[in-house]
Structures are given as structure tokens and as C-alpha cells.
Design a protein around this motif. Sequence first.
Motif, mmCIF file in Angstrom:
data_model
loop_
_atom_site.group_PDB
_atom_site.id
_atom_site.type_symbol
_atom_site.label_atom_id
_atom_site.label_comp_id
_atom_site.label_asym_id
_atom_site.label_seq_id
_atom_site.Cartn_x
_atom_site.Cartn_y
_atom_site.Cartn_z
ATOM 1 N N ARG A 138 0.723 -1.179 0.067
ATOM 2 C CA ARG A 138 0.075 -0.008 0.102
ATOM 3 C C ARG A 138 0.749 1.142 -0.137
ATOM 4 N NH1 ARG A 138 -1.822 0.411 6.368
ATOM 5 N NH2 ARG A 138 0.072 -0.627 7.079
ATOM 6 N N CYS A 139 0.297 2.406 -0.307
ATOM 7 C CA CYS A 139 0.908 3.623 -0.400
ATOM 8 C C CYS A 139 0.904 4.107 1.189
ATOM 9 C CB CYS A 139 0.447 4.596 -1.230
ATOM 10 S SG CYS A 139 0.756 6.314 -1.145
ATOM 11 N N THR B 96 8.073 1.376 3.248
ATOM 12 C CA THR B 96 7.329 0.601 2.532
ATOM 13 C C THR B 96 7.295 -0.853 2.631
ATOM 14 O OG1 THR B 96 9.548 0.041 1.080
ATOM 15 C CG2 THR B 96 8.053 1.864 0.274
ATOM 16 N N THR C 271 12.011 4.671 -4.341
ATOM 17 C CA THR C 271 11.906 3.652 -3.478
ATOM 18 C C THR C 271 13.036 2.762 -3.279
ATOM 19 O OG1 THR C 271 10.834 2.361 -5.355
ATOM 20 C CG2 THR C 271 9.401 3.389 -3.520
ATOM 21 N N CYS D 66 -4.624 7.877 -2.562
ATOM 22 C CA CYS D 66 -4.373 6.503 -2.597
ATOM 23 C C CYS D 66 -3.870 5.855 -1.341
ATOM 24 C CB CYS D 66 -3.049 6.483 -3.507
ATOM 25 S SG CYS D 66 -2.465 4.908 -3.960
ATOM 26 N N ASP E 74 2.898 2.040 -6.483
ATOM 27 C CA ASP E 74 2.933 3.287 -7.098
ATOM 28 C C ASP E 74 2.225 4.531 -6.666
ATOM 29 O OD1 ASP E 74 3.915 5.542 -8.498
ATOM 30 O OD2 ASP E 74 2.956 4.809 -10.301
ATOM 31 N N CYS E 75 2.401 5.271 -5.625
ATOM 32 C CA CYS E 75 1.308 6.257 -5.163
ATOM 33 C C CYS E 75 0.901 7.167 -6.206
ATOM 34 C CB CYS E 75 1.944 7.083 -4.227
ATOM 35 S SG CYS E 75 2.733 6.202 -2.758
ATOM 36 N N SER F 76 2.493 7.127 1.667
ATOM 37 C CA SER F 76 2.725 8.411 1.693
ATOM 38 C C SER F 76 1.553 9.442 1.782
ATOM 39 C CB SER F 76 3.591 8.724 0.359
ATOM 40 O OG SER F 76 3.536 10.440 0.283
ATOM 41 N N CYS G 84 -1.316 4.828 -8.102
ATOM 42 C CA CYS G 84 -2.090 3.957 -7.038
ATOM 43 C C CYS G 84 -2.472 2.568 -7.655
ATOM 44 C CB CYS G 84 -3.577 4.615 -6.912
ATOM 45 S SG CYS G 84 -3.875 4.105 -5.177
ATOM 46 N N ARG H 272 10.871 11.116 -6.322
ATOM 47 C CA ARG H 272 10.430 10.075 -5.306
ATOM 48 C C ARG H 272 11.146 8.711 -5.708
ATOM 49 N NH1 ARG H 272 6.186 7.459 -2.407
ATOM 50 N NH2 ARG H 272 5.826 5.332 -3.022
#
Length: 330
Positions: A59-60, A212, A229, A68, A86-87, A62, A90, A227
Motif C-alpha cells: 500500500r501507499c 514501504t 523507493t 491512494c 506506486d502512489c 505517503s 495508485c 520519489r
Amino acid sequence: MKTTSPLLLWLPLLLFAWVIESPVAAQQPEVAIPAAPGKSGPPVKPIPPLNGVVPKQVRCLSPLFPLCFNQWHNCPFECANTCFLDCVSCKPVCSCNTPGAVCQDPRFVGGDGVTFFFHGRKNEDFCLVSDPNLHINGHFIGKRNQKLTRDFTWVQSLGIMFDDHQLLVGAKRTSTWDDNEEHLYISFNGTPLSLDGPNWNYRNSSLVMTRTSSTNGVAIEVQDNFRITAAVVPIGAEESRIHGYNITNDDCFAHLELGFKFFNLSDKVDGVLGQTYRSNYVSKVKLSANMPVMGGIPKYSTSGIFAYDCTVSRFARANGTPVTGSGKVF
Ligand SMILES: *[C@@H]1O[C@H](CO)[C@@H](O)[C@H](O)[C@H]1NC(C)=O
Ligand SMILES: *[C@@H]1O[C@H](CO)[C@@H](O)[C@H](O)[C@H]1NC(C)=O
Ligand SMILES: *[C@@H]1O[C@H](CO)[C@@H](O)[C@H](O)[C@H]1NC(C)=O
């Protein structure tokens, strides 16, 4: 007399409907920093296992993406354990197959969608992205390969510079791997951060970092800039066998799997990965090759994890002389 078009009469009503239909979250003030994973937001129904594989749920987390935020999604089967949410779109995405990915013996997916390898050299630093407002170096670790002329290499840490800040994100060296142990190391402007607990997060002006996963995964964001990850992963026995890495018990070569998204790159951007985002970029890798390799190692070489003295450097934000420092994280 002219009659008003029926469409114009409808317009106020349509607008009104749009306003009441628009998601409430968009009008909410900033969302609070996430609660304990699993406690908030109901998980989606897991997809039934295929060949014994149960995809991970992601899940997001942020707060910059309220629409999202906190919704669970299943990873697709082709990357059951390595997807992230991926925020922006979504959607769960395979971290190593989307533009901006840097994984394995470093395999890059460029901004143009072209996949290539860049091996660099072990124990050295390379400019991955260089733009006036953002500069990212990677520290490469590696292992001697008896058969090839080059070493096997992986990205062990990133030195990220934006505004006047220096952010170091790295994988700690470890012999044996334990998923539940923290192998992630982060320091901001020279101060190491203690990543305590599965709900750890960090905010400092435009910088937001959220986990994450409960260990070894982080999303790093600077609003309107980038951004990233980052997940720390070991070289597993199976992977070592397939590729002939000859990984022994004294070091599992913990390294980073990375996903980059950029929101404000200029058209001057350069660096191993950065250049592939230029609108006029024409891939220099041999596309017909089985494993296209990006050459020109000396152009990207930089003297330290926070140095921006590679010949392709575009970084202009910080004044003064380039800073040097070791990208080695223990
Ligand atoms: C934010 O960063 C600045 C500059 O490094 C530092 O002095 C300050 O302590 C940080 N604030 C927090 C809350 O960590
Ligand atoms: C975006 O880029 C412009 C031009 O390069 C720069 O002036 C601005 O500060 C950048 N914004 C951020 C958030 O870095
Ligand atoms: C594997 O690594 C060990 C220790 O580093 C070394 O002694 C050995 O020769 C290596 N084997 C191969 C096939 O590269």
C-alpha cells in the motif's frame, strides 16, 4: 432573439454534480502519518496462490497522496515479492521492470523504457543522475569474477543531493540475511537516523520518508522533485548459483533495489540513468545485444558519494567546492 444553448443551461448543474462527486479526501487537510501496518485500512482479498506463491500485499503510506493513502493492493504474480505501490498511479508495479528501476547486477530501465546494464567498478562511486536541482551518486560494491574481465557489481548506497541537503541511503554489510533485521542505513545532512520500529517515518521540510515494508524498505520523497523507493535485498543462494556469483557465508552482498521517479528534471539532465530522461536522448546501448551494456565508465566516475565532479555533472545548487566522502556504510 437568440436562445441559450441547452448545453449552457446544463453547465452549472454539471459543475455542481462534479463538486459533490469529487472525492472528499482531496479537500482534507494533510493526512496524519500512518498508523501500525495492518491496523488501519482493511486489506484487500488476497489472490489465491499460484504454484504455491502467495503475492505480497502493498500500500501507499505517503501522506502526499491522500487519494491512494493506505489502500492495500496485491502484487502481480510476475513479481509476487518485489512489487511496490506506486502512489502516483495508485497501482502495484514490478519494481524492477518500470522506467527508473535499478536492480540486480545493476540493470537499469531508462526513462525511455530501454533496459541496459551499467557495471561501473566495485568500491567506486558513479553519477547516476545529475541536474541543477538534484544529484544522485551510487556506491558500487562487487565481487571478483574469475571468468569475466569485469566484476559483478551492485549498488550499495546512494548519495542524494538536493537544495543544500545530503541524504545517504545504504545497505549495511551483513554476512547472513534476516528479513526481520534492519539492514537499511539512512543519514540526513551527516546525522544518522534511527529507523525505530515498523512505523518509522521522517519529515523535514520538503523531505518525507516512509517505510514501504516493516524493515528494509523506504520511500523517499521531496515534493515536486523526486520519489525514490529503496529496498535492501541480499544475494540469495539460488541467485548466486544461477549467475555464478560464488557468494560465501561471510558476506551476502546486501544491496539496493531502486525505483526512481522524477518530477522536475531539466532537459540538461545527465548521469547513467539521468540522461535517458532527456527528450532528445538516443540510446547508446546496442539494442540487439542480449545484455545491452552502457559503456563510458570514466564519464560517470565521481570521487566520493557526495562529490559531483564527474564529467557529466550538471549539479548547480550547492556553492563551493565539491564535497567528498565515502559511500561505504560500515
Ligand atoms: C531538519 O534538518 C535540519 C538540517 O539538517 C536539522 O538541523 C534539523 O534538526 C532537522 N529537523 C528534524 C526534526 O529532524
Ligand atoms: C524545479 O526546477 C526549477 C528549474 O530548474 C527550479 O527553479 C525549482 O527550484 C525546482 N523545484 C524543486 C522543488 O526542486
Ligand atoms: C569462490 O570464492 C572463494 C572464496 O572467495 C574462492 O576461494 C574460490 O576460488 C571461488 N570459486 C570460484 C569458482 O570462483
